[in-house]
Design an enzyme around this catalytic site. Structure first.
Site, PDB file in Angstrom:
ATOM      1  CB  SER A 134       5.800  -5.782   3.325  1.00 51.44           C
ATOM      2  OG  SER A 134       5.473  -6.166   2.013  1.00 51.44           O
ATOM      3  CE1 TYR A 147       9.159  -1.828   1.121  1.00 48.73           C
ATOM      4  CE2 TYR A 147       8.103  -3.704   0.055  1.00 48.73           C
ATOM      5  CZ  TYR A 147       8.045  -2.642   0.938  1.00 48.73           C
ATOM      6  OH  TYR A 147       6.879  -2.376   1.612  1.00 48.73           O
TER       7      TYR A 147
HETATM    8  P1  NAP Z   1       2.593   5.861   0.957  1.00 53.03           P
HETATM    9  O1  NAP Z   1       1.234   6.304   0.629  1.00 53.03           O
HETATM   10  O2  NAP Z   1       3.716   6.188   0.004  1.00 53.03           O
HETATM   11  O3  NAP Z   1       2.981   6.383   2.415  1.00 53.03           O
HETATM   12  C1  NAP Z   1       4.297   6.332   2.916  1.00 53.03           C
HETATM   13  C2  NAP Z   1       4.393   7.258   4.115  1.00 53.03           C
HETATM   14  O4  NAP Z   1       5.705   7.143   4.683  1.00 53.03           O
HETATM   15  C3  NAP Z   1       4.170   8.719   3.750  1.00 53.03           C
HETATM   16  O5  NAP Z   1       3.349   9.308   4.736  1.00 53.03           O
HETATM   17  C4  NAP Z   1       5.567   9.319   3.808  1.00 53.03           C
HETATM   18  O6  NAP Z   1       5.476  10.673   4.232  1.00 53.03           O
HETATM   19  C5  NAP Z   1       6.190   8.456   4.902  1.00 53.03           C
HETATM   20  N1  NAP Z   1       7.640   8.470   4.857  1.00 53.03           N
HETATM   21  C6  NAP Z   1       8.453   7.994   3.898  1.00 53.03           C
HETATM   22  N2  NAP Z   1       9.728   8.254   4.194  1.00 53.03           N
HETATM   23  C7  NAP Z   1       9.714   8.929   5.388  1.00 53.03           C
HETATM   24  C8  NAP Z   1      10.718   9.507   6.198  1.00 53.03           C
HETATM   25  N3  NAP Z   1      12.011   9.464   5.852  1.00 53.03           N
HETATM   26  N4  NAP Z   1      10.349  10.110   7.344  1.00 53.03           N
HETATM   27  C9  NAP Z   1       9.050  10.173   7.707  1.00 53.03           C
HETATM   28  N5  NAP Z   1       8.049   9.671   6.961  1.00 53.03           N
HETATM   29  C10 NAP Z   1       8.397   9.058   5.814  1.00 53.03           C
HETATM   30  O7  NAP Z   1       2.648   4.262   1.101  1.00 53.03           O
HETATM   31  P2  NAP Z   1       1.862   3.266   2.089  1.00 53.03           P
HETATM   32  O8  NAP Z   1       1.452   2.117   1.241  1.00 53.03           O
HETATM   33  O9  NAP Z   1       0.859   3.937   2.903  1.00 53.03           O
HETATM   34  O10 NAP Z   1       3.087   2.770   2.970  1.00 53.03           O
HETATM   35  C11 NAP Z   1       3.059   2.739   4.384  1.00 53.03           C
HETATM   36  C12 NAP Z   1       3.880   1.551   4.862  1.00 53.03           C
HETATM   37  O11 NAP Z   1       3.268   0.340   4.396  1.00 53.03           O
HETATM   38  C13 NAP Z   1       5.314   1.501   4.360  1.00 53.03           C
HETATM   39  O12 NAP Z   1       6.170   1.071   5.391  1.00 53.03           O
HETATM   40  C14 NAP Z   1       5.266   0.451   3.257  1.00 53.03           C
HETATM   41  O13 NAP Z   1       6.518  -0.160   3.036  1.00 53.03           O
HETATM   42  C15 NAP Z   1       4.240  -0.501   3.830  1.00 53.03           C
HETATM   43  N6  NAP Z   1       3.576  -1.398   2.878  1.00 53.03           N
HETATM   44  C16 NAP Z   1       2.862  -0.903   1.828  1.00 53.03           C
HETATM   45  C17 NAP Z   1       2.258  -1.787   0.944  1.00 53.03           C
HETATM   46  C18 NAP Z   1       1.463  -1.319  -0.249  1.00 53.03           C
HETATM   47  O14 NAP Z   1       1.180  -2.146  -1.142  1.00 53.03           O
HETATM   48  N7  NAP Z   1       1.068  -0.079  -0.331  1.00 53.03           N
HETATM   49  C19 NAP Z   1       2.380  -3.168   1.147  1.00 53.03           C
HETATM   50  C20 NAP Z   1       3.112  -3.623   2.234  1.00 53.03           C
HETATM   51  C21 NAP Z   1       3.693  -2.733   3.104  1.00 53.03           C
HETATM   52  P3  NAP Z   1       6.381  11.887   3.752  1.00 53.03           P
HETATM   53  O15 NAP Z   1       6.779  11.622   2.328  1.00 53.03           O
HETATM   54  O16 NAP Z   1       5.489  13.078   3.917  1.00 53.03           O
HETATM   55  O17 NAP Z   1       7.535  11.893   4.695  1.00 53.03           O
END
Ligand code: NAP
Length: 246
Positions: A134, A147
């Protein structure tokens, strides 16, 4: 010549960046293994884009072991994407459960899945491991210590992988997104849709497909090319906490 289909494992494939990555890697010809806790969602996505849905909770060693035991093919691409943020408390008010859960999924989960799939990664003639960090992997903000500490740890893991695996045919890329509109903020604010929406108010965030496209590009490069790190922010974001809102 008949070419063997390559396999990609995407954790956190049930929504957001993970789901978009499934779509692009499937379209690029990979057999994709979709992994997350919400099985129904995975199955729906697998039907739509192709691939195999497998339940996985990265916070559980038993779940990770059972997941890895089901994968017999070499793993050519591993996208360590599962994770996210919980809450936004200051350090003096931090919620221990939130911080433990974030460390479990973003840090230990990433290491657990990588360790468990190590034999399958070694079976690939040229593998790529992509760790989703991130902008919080290198910047901090008030209320974000829990975080940002986890995502700083993703940087440490990615750099250590590059040292420990030097000489092996494995590339390691850290992709660091800025604001991407997914379910990330809804999860962070425990389902509070108003608080989640406010994160993106008046600005144009990235969409999950923007990050998926970067992943597609990274894995498409000749195998001697390692993109160490990509920091990808929306034009409306200068720093983690410096966003223009119109
Ligand atoms: P999201 O839509 O909330 O997706 C998060 C995913 O992680 C979901 O598929 C969730 O699936 C899975 N997950 C969470 N805990 C888990 C666990 N214990 N075991 C297996 N799967 C798990 O958010 P996103 O933005 O796509 O996030 C994806 C990644 O990008 C994350 O690492 C996040 O920190 C990073 N990120 C996001 C942003 C942003 O602004 N959106 C920015 C920087 C980095 P289930 O709930 O079905 O398990």
């Amino acid at each position: 010549m008949i070419k063997q289909q390559k396999t990609a494992v995407v954790t956190g494939a049930s929504s957001g960046i993970g789901a978009a990555t499934v779509q692009v890697l499937s379209a690029a010809g990979y057999q994709v293994i979709l992994a997350a806790r919400r099985r129904e969602r995975l199955e729906k996505l697998a039907q739509e884009y192709g691939g195999i849905a497998v339940e996985l909770d990265v916070t559980s060693s038993a779940s990770v072991a059972a997941f890895a035991a089901q994968i017999e093919t070499p793993v050519d691409v591993l996208v360590n994407n599962a994770g996210g943020a919980l809450g936004k408390e200051t350090i003096v008010e931090f919620d221990e459960e939130h911080w433990l859960q974030m460390y479990q999924s973003n840090v230990l989960g990433l290491a657990r899945v990588t360790r468990a799939l190590w034999p399958q990664l070694q079976k690939s003639s040229a593998a790529t491991v992509i760790n989703i960090g991130s902008v919080a992997s290198e910047e901090t903000y008030m209320g974000g210590a829990g975080y940002t500490a986890c995502k700083h740890a993703v940087r440490a893991l990615s750099e250590t992988m590059r040292l420990e695996w030097l000489g092996q045919p494995i590339r390691i890329t850290e992709i660091d997104p800025g604001l991407v509109e997914t379910e990330f903020s809804l999860v962070r604010f425990a389902g509070d849709a108003k608080a989640a929406k406010a994160v993106y108010d008046g600005m144009t965030p990235l969409v999950a497909a923007d990050i998926a496209e970067a992943i597609r590009w990274v894995v498409s490069l000749p195998e001697h090319v390692n993109i160490d790190r990509l920091l990808i922010k929306p034009r409306d974001q200068a720093r983690v906490d410096k966003v223009v809102r119109r």
